[in-house]
Structure formats: structure tokens, C-alpha cells
Design an enzyme around this catalytic site. Structure first.
Site, PDB file in Angstrom:
ATOM      1  N   ARG A  77       0.893  -1.221   0.110  1.00  0.00           N
ATOM      2  CA  ARG A  77      -0.116   0.022  -0.012  1.00  0.00           C
ATOM      3  C   ARG A  77       0.866   1.306   0.154  1.00  0.00           C
ATOM      4  O   ARG A  77       1.594   1.294   0.863  1.00  0.00           O
ATOM      5  CB  ARG A  77      -0.805  -0.040   1.307  1.00  0.00           C
ATOM      6  CG  ARG A  77      -1.683   1.046   1.256  1.00  0.00           C
ATOM      7  CD  ARG A  77      -2.909   0.999   2.342  1.00  0.00           C
ATOM      8  NE  ARG A  77      -3.472   2.498   2.438  1.00  0.00           N
ATOM      9  CZ  ARG A  77      -3.396   3.356   3.323  1.00  0.00           C
ATOM     10  NH1 ARG A  77      -2.853   3.182   4.448  1.00  0.00           N
ATOM     11  NH2 ARG A  77      -4.029   4.640   3.046  1.00  0.00           N
ATOM     12  N   HIS A 121      -2.920  10.779   0.138  1.00  0.00           N
ATOM     13  CA  HIS A 121      -2.202  10.860   1.488  1.00  0.00           C
ATOM     14  C   HIS A 121      -1.635  12.271   1.852  1.00  0.00           C
ATOM     15  O   HIS A 121      -0.390  12.217   2.117  1.00  0.00           O
ATOM     16  CB  HIS A 121      -1.465   9.788   1.532  1.00  0.00           C
ATOM     17  CG  HIS A 121      -1.232   9.070   2.868  1.00  0.00           C
ATOM     18  ND1 HIS A 121      -1.236   7.852   3.201  1.00  0.00           N
ATOM     19  CD2 HIS A 121      -0.748   9.669   4.150  1.00  0.00           C
ATOM     20  CE1 HIS A 121      -0.912   7.662   4.488  1.00  0.00           C
ATOM     21  NE2 HIS A 121      -0.428   8.737   5.048  1.00  0.00           N
ATOM     22  N   GLU A 166      -7.347   8.781   5.407  1.00  0.00           N
ATOM     23  CA  GLU A 166      -7.791   9.143   6.795  1.00  0.00           C
ATOM     24  C   GLU A 166      -8.236  10.951   6.595  1.00  0.00           C
ATOM     25  O   GLU A 166      -7.577  11.755   6.951  1.00  0.00           O
ATOM     26  CB  GLU A 166      -6.544   9.416   7.739  1.00  0.00           C
ATOM     27  CG  GLU A 166      -6.243   8.095   8.245  1.00  0.00           C
ATOM     28  CD  GLU A 166      -5.092   8.046   9.018  1.00  0.00           C
ATOM     29  OE1 GLU A 166      -4.405   9.070   9.265  1.00  0.00           O
ATOM     30  OE2 GLU A 166      -4.493   7.086   9.739  1.00  0.00           O
ATOM     31  N   ASN A 299      -7.710   2.015   9.643  1.00  0.00           N
ATOM     32  CA  ASN A 299      -6.586   2.224  10.257  1.00  0.00           C
ATOM     33  C   ASN A 299      -6.958   2.381  11.736  1.00  0.00           C
ATOM     34  O   ASN A 299      -7.668   3.157  12.230  1.00  0.00           O
ATOM     35  CB  ASN A 299      -5.907   3.617   9.768  1.00  0.00           C
ATOM     36  CG  ASN A 299      -5.556   3.502   8.361  1.00  0.00           C
ATOM     37  OD1 ASN A 299      -5.605   2.741   7.656  1.00  0.00           O
ATOM     38  ND2 ASN A 299      -4.938   4.927   7.986  1.00  0.00           N
ATOM     39  N   TYR A 301      -4.908   2.665  15.646  1.00  0.00           N
ATOM     40  CA  TYR A 301      -3.641   2.751  16.404  1.00  0.00           C
ATOM     41  C   TYR A 301      -3.893   2.462  17.932  1.00  0.00           C
ATOM     42  O   TYR A 301      -3.025   1.844  18.724  1.00  0.00           O
ATOM     43  CB  TYR A 301      -2.847   3.982  16.244  1.00  0.00           C
ATOM     44  CG  TYR A 301      -2.212   3.985  14.855  1.00  0.00           C
ATOM     45  CD1 TYR A 301      -0.824   3.488  14.715  1.00  0.00           C
ATOM     46  CD2 TYR A 301      -2.991   4.475  13.494  1.00  0.00           C
ATOM     47  CE1 TYR A 301      -0.563   3.204  13.233  1.00  0.00           C
ATOM     48  CE2 TYR A 301      -2.245   4.334  12.333  1.00  0.00           C
ATOM     49  CZ  TYR A 301      -1.061   3.957  12.423  1.00  0.00           C
ATOM     50  OH  TYR A 301      -0.427   3.835  11.184  1.00  0.00           O
ATOM     51  N   GLU A 357      -3.963   0.205   8.011  1.00  0.00           N
ATOM     52  CA  GLU A 357      -2.609   0.613   8.819  1.00  0.00           C
ATOM     53  C   GLU A 357      -2.762   0.150  10.149  1.00  0.00           C
ATOM     54  O   GLU A 357      -3.866   0.219  10.986  1.00  0.00           O
ATOM     55  CB  GLU A 357      -2.549   2.177   9.024  1.00  0.00           C
ATOM     56  CG  GLU A 357      -1.835   2.794   7.593  1.00  0.00           C
ATOM     57  CD  GLU A 357      -1.932   4.403   7.897  1.00  0.00           C
ATOM     58  OE1 GLU A 357      -1.474   4.991   8.818  1.00  0.00           O
ATOM     59  OE2 GLU A 357      -2.068   4.795   6.604  1.00  0.00           O
TER      60      GLU A 357
END
Ligand code: IFM
Length: 467
Positions: A77, A121, A166, A299, A301, A357
């Protein structure tokens, strides 16, 4: 031994983005991005660095594909730098910029890796920012031009397309909080930007499908499930507030064709919507944004633990005592990944989900023997992969996992101070050095299993990853 197993055909990959790894700032006819401009302003990047060279992926991409091949991965990616393709944002296409991605895609396919590009991005061409950036509706139209230039060149070989990465970060960190380029602190502008990012996604979906009929199209959202710190009405409402602000502001228009009413009311109450509403939303926009998706990229985290501040407003609580924390200050909370996947599956039902991610920043210098023992990253990854496997057991249509990131790279406003890579990158000679996590991840990809075993060692072929 306690093992989590992933299905045959599960995609294992790594993720990067153009601005963070490519460098080549002044090469091949590339124009200026908002991040080039932002980084040139004193005080905007923690270590005073710029993304001019970063990991020099612009020159070392073939070697980097070699690393991915040695890791035994199935997909890469990456993102496509808009200022490389359209240096002024619109108008003349820079064929040299497209040549770079053309060669990258060919080599990936030769190496047996699926190219999994993201169109945006965060590296908006500066001339478009000068004309208003994402706050201007015209930027969404320019994104379609960019999309068409890229799909015309790569659409014969690339099947899966991601429009945005995002959009919350692009809009809120960039236009509302000023931590990211273009560095504005204007909530009302941030909300306009968010809408135009979503609109551009919808328009681009149509453009991609018209040009590449076999394409699968998706978008990548960051997702943090919100939890109340205490079971009080105030903390529960703080969690609701965060979820609306961060997660549902994007999920609802994409999957339900409407902005979340409670979150809109929150913004009105704060005075972020002059005129008392979403005056920038035109008839038909939400139907465009609500275009069916082939997949959703998530994504993850960390979670958001929410409470109320002294003024009664929602605020993030610090991680609980004893919780692991990465160098970003983010709590290590693996079950949040399962919770996010299950929630999105049950409430929004995307056809397929990729974890696009997931990873952790830890700074582990090499030992005297040169080996980088990043046991904390391995623990983080193991916990999160087990959580992803639990989501699969709960019926989530999870098709793949992209680890952030292949290389230590330019972590936006933090410069090079936060290290997410499986490989350390020497800033002087650009040598890539595998961390223990690279060996560990290669084993996961080869076996489709994650066990409780000790952190991987460099056992096996000692020449592995030699560059
Ligand atoms: O480095 C970023 C990436 O560009 C977008 N998602 C989060 C990562 C870590 O902060």
C-alpha cells in the site's frame, strides 16, 4: 500454545505514503506540496527536518520492493504524489511523474505483490491550497482530474483503488487544529474541507469505475473506538461526542448518506457552523458520497478514553496507570481493534474490510552487535493481530492487514523522531536495517499464524534482508 490463524488468501502487506518516504522533492518535474511548504516554516516540524529526501524511495524503490519480497508479502500500500503527476494541481500532466508509478507497479507485479495505491495521502499541490485548498469545492473537481490521469495510466494493472487516507486528519489536523499542513486553525474551514474531501471521494469513485470497469474502490478511515473513563452520564456523553467528531462524521455520510445529527448539533453549539448548519452541502452531494464501496480500509492505532474537563467539555483522559504507551503517547489497547472492526461491520456492513494501517512507534537503537531488538513492537503487533483474528471469528469480512510501516520515515509534524518501521533507515547512506519485527512479520506472513512465541530472532538465513 495459543495460536491465532488467518484464512488462506489473507493479504499481508505493508503501507507507506509518498510524502513520507519518497523524497525526490525537486526531481522528475514534481511540484510543491502543502507539506513541502509547511515543513519550510520554522517551528512546524519537531526536529526541523523536511521531507525533501526522507527514505529516498524515489530512487531506492526497487530495493524496497526486494525487502517486501523477502518479507514474503502479498501487497504494497503506497500513495501517489499528486504534485508529481500534476505539478500545479490541475492542467498539464507530468508524464515523468506517472513513469515513476508505472515502473513501480510493473516491478511489484513481477515480484508477486499487489499494488494497492491510495490517491490522496495529504500532499495537496500548493497551488491548489493557494486557491483555497480543500475548503474550496473546486479542489474536489481537481481531484477527479488527478484521479483520471492516474487511472488512465495504471488502470490496466491496478485493481484495487483507495481514494483518500484518513480524511479526518487532512481536515481536522490540517485546517482546524493546525498541527498538519496547511496549518490553519479554523474549525469552520475544517468542516468545509471535510465535506469536500468526502465529495471528491464520491466523484472519484464514479471516475475510477467509468475508466476501469473491473476496479474495486474504497476509502481509508482512521478509527478509534471511544470509551467513557467512568460510567457517568458526563463521560458517556464525552465518548459519544468523540465518536461523532472522529468516527461517525465520515462513516455516516459514506454508508448512510447523512451526517450524524448529534455531531452536527455539537458543532453548531460550538459555533463551528456559521449560519447554523452545513451550508456548504449542496443537493445531491450526500448521494454522491454514499456511492457503494467495494471495501473499507480501517486504520487503527489506539482507542479514545474520554472524560469531561473542568469546563464540562469532553477531553481525552490519559492512558490508565500501567497501560503500555507507544512513543506517540498512544495507549496500547489491542482489543480496540477487534471492537472497531466488529462495530463497523455490524453498524455499517462494508462488503469487505482491510486493516490498512496498524503499527507502533518505538525507538530501539541497534545493540553492539548491530541487531535491533524491538520486542515492544513485536508485542504490539502480536496483540493487535490476535485481536484482528478474534474479529474474524466474530464474522467480520476482514481480507487483509497492512502494517505501518515498512521503513522508519517522515512522521509529519514529528519529523524523523517517531519510528514506525520494520526497517531502520540510515539518514546518511540510506541503508535499511531489519529490526527483529521484520523477521517476526515474515514468519506471520509465511504461516498465516500468530502464536505466543518469544520475539523473533535473526535466526534463519543470516543474509536475509541484506542490502
Ligand atoms: O504516519 C501516519 C500515516 O501517514 C497515517 N496514519 C497514521 C500514521 C502514524 O501516525
Amino acid at each position: 500454545m495459543n495460536q491465532s490463524t488467518f484464512p488462506a488468501g489473507f493479504t499481508w502487506g505493508v503501507a507507506t505514503s509518498a510524502q513520507q518516504v519518497e523524497g525526490g522533492r525537486h526531481e522528475g518535474g514534481r511540484g510543491e506540496s502543502i507539506w513541502d511548504r509547511f515543513a519550510s516554516r520554522p517551528g512546524c516540524i519537531a526536529d526541523g527536518s523536511t521531507p525533501d529526501v526522507t527514505c529516498d524511495h524515489y530512487h531506492l524503490w526497487a530495493r524496497d520492493i526486494g525487502l517486501m519480497r523477502e518479507l514474503g508479502l502479498g501487497a504494497y500500500r503506497f500513495s501517489i504524489a499528486w504534485p508529481r503527476v500534476l505539478p500545479l494541481g490541475r492542467g498539464a500532466v507530468n508524464q515523468a511523474g506517472l513513469d515513476f508509478y508505472d515502473a513501480l507497479v510493473d516491478r511489484l507485479l513481477e515480484a508477486g505483490l499487489e499494488p494497492f495505491p491510495t490517491l490522496y495521502h495529504w500532499d495537496l499541490p500548493q497551488p491548489l491550497q493557494d486557491a483555497g485548498g480543500w475548503a474550496a469545492r473546486e479542489t474536489a473537481a481537481a481531484f477527479v482530474d488527478f484521479t483520471l490521469a492516474v487511472t488512465a495510466r495504471l488502470g490496466d494493472r491496478v485493481r484495487r483503488w483507495t481514494t483518500h487516507n484518513e480524511p479526518w486528519c487532512a481536515a481536522t489536523l490540517g485546517y482546524e487544529e493546525g498541527h498538519h499542513a496547511p496549518g490553519l486553525r479554523e474549525p469552520a474551514t475544517g468542516l468545509r474541507a471535510a465535506h469536500h474531501l468526502l465529495l471528491s471521494h464520491g466523484w472519484a469513485c464514479g471516475a475510477i469505475r467509468a475508466q476501469v470497469p473491473a476496479a474495486e474502490v474504497g476509502i481509508v478511515l482512521i478509527h478509534s473506538p471511544a470509551y467513557p473513563l467512568r460510567e457517568t452520564p458526563g463521560d458517556r456523553d464525552a465518548a459519544r461526542w468523540f465518536d461523532g467528531f472522529f468516527n461517525r462524521w465520515y462513516l455516516d455520510p459514506l454508508f448512510r448518506g447523512a451526517y450524524p445529527a448529534d455531531a452536527v448539533a455539537d458543532r453548531v453549539a460550538r459555533g463551528h457552523l456559521p449560519g447554523g448548519g452545513m451550508t456548504f452541502v449542496r443537493d445531491g452531494d450526500l448521494a454522491v458520497i454514499n456511492a457503494p464501496l467495494d471495501f473499507l480500509g480501517l486504520n487503527y492505532y489506539s482507542r479514545a478514553l474520554m472524560t469531561t474537563g473542568p469546563d464540562g467539555r469532553p477531553v481525552a483522559a490519559p492512558p490508565p496507570a500501567g497501560a503500555g504507551v507507544t512513543d506517540m503517547g498512544w495507549e496500547v489497547y489491542a482489543d480496540g481493534l477487534r471492537a472497531a472492526l466488529v462495530r463497523v461491520h455490524r453498524e455499517y456492513a462494508p462488503r469487505r474490510i482491510y486493516i490498512t494501517e496498524n503499527g507502533a512507534a518505538y525507538d530501539d537503537p541497534p545493540g553492539t552487535d548491530g541487531r535491533i531488538r524491538d520486542a515492544r513492537r513485536i508485542d504490539y503487533l502480536r496483540g493487535h493481530l490476535r485481536s484482528a483474528a478474534a474479529a474474524l471469528d466474530e464474522g467480520v469480512p476482514l481480507a487483509g492487514y497492512f502494517l505501518w510501516s515498512l521503513l522508519d520515515n517522515f512522521e509529519w509534524g514529528y519529523g524523523f523522531t517517531k519510528k514506525f518501521g520494520l526497517f531502520a533507515v540510515d539518514p546518511v547512506d540510506q541503508r535499511r536495517r531489519p529490526k527483529d519485527s521484520a523477521h517476526w512479520y515474515a514468519k506471520v506472513a509465511a504461516t498465516n499464524t500468530v502464536g505466543d512465541d518469544d520475539p523473533a530472532t535473526s535466526e534463519g538465513d543470516p543474509r536475509a534482508f541484506d542490502d
